[in-house]
Design a protein around this motif. Structure first.
Motif, PDB file in Angstrom:
ATOM      1  N   ILE A  48       1.027  -2.611   1.957  1.00 56.28           N
ATOM      2  CA  ILE A  48       1.317  -2.685   3.355  1.00 56.28           C
ATOM      3  C   ILE A  48       0.590  -2.525   4.201  1.00 56.28           C
ATOM      4  N   GLN A  49      -0.197  -1.227   4.270  1.00 55.78           N
ATOM      5  CA  GLN A  49      -1.226  -0.487   5.166  1.00 55.78           C
ATOM      6  C   GLN A  49      -2.622  -0.371   4.587  1.00 55.78           C
ATOM      7  N   ARG A  50      -3.165  -1.662   4.347  1.00 51.56           N
ATOM      8  CA  ARG A  50      -4.471  -1.836   3.482  1.00 51.56           C
ATOM      9  C   ARG A  50      -5.654  -1.421   4.801  1.00 51.56           C
TER      10      ARG A  50
ATOM     11  N   VAL B  36       2.851  -0.268  -3.213  1.00 55.18           N
ATOM     12  CA  VAL B  36       3.644  -0.779  -2.327  1.00 55.18           C
ATOM     13  C   VAL B  36       3.263  -0.411  -0.854  1.00 55.18           C
ATOM     14  N   TRP B  37       3.153   0.908  -0.423  1.00 56.48           N
ATOM     15  CA  TRP B  37       2.805   1.446   0.479  1.00 56.48           C
ATOM     16  C   TRP B  37       1.108   1.069   0.934  1.00 56.48           C
TER      17      TRP B  37
END
Length: 99
Positions: free
Chosen positions: A48-50, A44-45
């Motif tokens: 979110i921060q691709r 998930v992290w």
């Protein structure tokens, strides 16, 4: 999620002695569920921060390493269940390997 679900389903069919269940099966289940939770957090992290988290990279890499460590420990318990106790199988014990 699929691996946890299939593992919990397969646990019902594993026939091992009670002491083996306490010593190997329950720790295997706990370590692999912990691995799945860490995997979900990291995934998930990362989504979110691709393409790669800019803030908290050290923590992100630490979580990845923790996930791998929990997977290795859990897999060791699972491997011992299969190869030492033939959990869920019908092979004679001990299992002998031929080259």
């Amino acid at each position: 999620a699929v691996s946890v679900a299939t593992g919990l389903y397969a646990e019902q069919g594993v026939m091992v002695a009670l002491d083996v269940r306490q010593k190997l099966l329950l720790p295997h289940r706990q370590w692999m569920i912990a691995t799945a939770v860490l995997c979900a957090i990291v995934a998930v992290w990362a989504l979110i921060q691709r393409p790669f988290p800019k803030k908290g990279r050290i923590l992100f890499l630490g979580l990845l390493l923790a996930m791998v460590a929990t997977m290795v420990i859990g897999a060791d318990f699972g491997g011992r269940l299969v190869y030492d106790y033939n959990a869920g199988g019908s092979l004679p014990q001990p299992i002998h390997f031929k080259k």
